[in-house]
Write a protein that holds these residues in place. Sequence first.
Motif, mmCIF file in Angstrom:
data_model
loop_
_atom_site.group_PDB
_atom_site.id
_atom_site.type_symbol
_atom_site.label_atom_id
_atom_site.label_comp_id
_atom_site.label_asym_id
_atom_site.label_seq_id
_atom_site.Cartn_x
_atom_site.Cartn_y
_atom_site.Cartn_z
ATOM 1 N N ASN A 77 0.857 -1.182 -0.043
ATOM 2 C CA ASN A 77 -0.053 0.043 -0.033
ATOM 3 C C ASN A 77 1.061 1.307 -0.027
ATOM 4 N N ILE A 78 1.879 1.257 0.756
ATOM 5 C CA ILE A 78 2.839 2.297 0.933
ATOM 6 C C ILE A 78 3.562 2.718 -0.531
ATOM 7 N N PHE A 79 3.907 1.425 -1.193
ATOM 8 C CA PHE A 79 4.410 1.959 -2.475
ATOM 9 C C PHE A 79 3.363 2.137 -3.632
ATOM 10 N N SER A 80 2.079 1.836 -3.544
ATOM 11 C CA SER A 80 1.295 2.299 -4.238
ATOM 12 C C SER A 80 0.841 3.811 -4.127
ATOM 13 N N ILE A 81 0.773 4.307 -2.945
ATOM 14 C CA ILE A 81 0.462 5.532 -2.369
ATOM 15 C C ILE A 81 1.455 6.464 -2.938
ATOM 16 N N LEU A 82 2.732 6.115 -2.739
ATOM 17 C CA LEU A 82 4.156 6.666 -3.193
ATOM 18 C C LEU A 82 4.201 7.045 -4.773
ATOM 19 N N LYS A 83 3.802 5.813 -5.434
ATOM 20 C CA LYS A 83 3.572 6.160 -7.086
ATOM 21 C C LYS A 83 2.424 7.053 -7.417
ATOM 22 N N PHE A 84 1.348 6.905 -6.799
ATOM 23 C CA PHE A 84 0.238 7.879 -7.115
ATOM 24 C C PHE A 84 0.508 9.249 -6.791
#
Length: 184
Positions: A3-10
């Motif tokens: 989730n953290i990686f997805s949030i950072l990408k977004f």
Amino acid sequence: MKNIFSILKFTLFMLVLLAVIYPMAIFGIAQLAPNKGKGETVTVNGKVVGYQKIGQKFDKSHYFWGRPSAVDYNAAGSAGSNKGPSNADYLALVQKRIDTFLIVHSYLKKSEIPSDMVTASGSGLDPNISPKGALIQVKRVAATRKLSEEKVKALVKTKINTPTVMGTSTVNVLELNIALDELK
């Protein structure tokens, strides 16, 4: 972690979109506009004296006055007062503007003052006033400049911009005051 990686990408995507791509797109569109998006300047004798669509402060008695500004005519901080018609502070400010206007225009009654002469526009930078707002100032301006009221009134009438399709008639205060300076 996923989730953290997805949030950072977004977040990175939105940063690039809103901080790089969007401003560049707006800049590109502005290059197609007249004057390349830098504003329509008004020049007198080769000197830039203002902008066509940004109001300026005129408070000398020998000039026509424009609308009050909620941002003191600072184009970098365009904004309204954000106070509603029932706000006590706003009502007190409008009353103060009315009182000041009546002191200088002692020949008027309160009911004769158009609202645009005592209320700021939404941007705080409106360059225009109503024809009535200009015409009620004719007596003061003519007396200060030692000109006939008829001559000044005729000048105002030549500066009334009427809409081609719909809208309200306006008078650009900067253009009017430039023409007034040229009037003999």
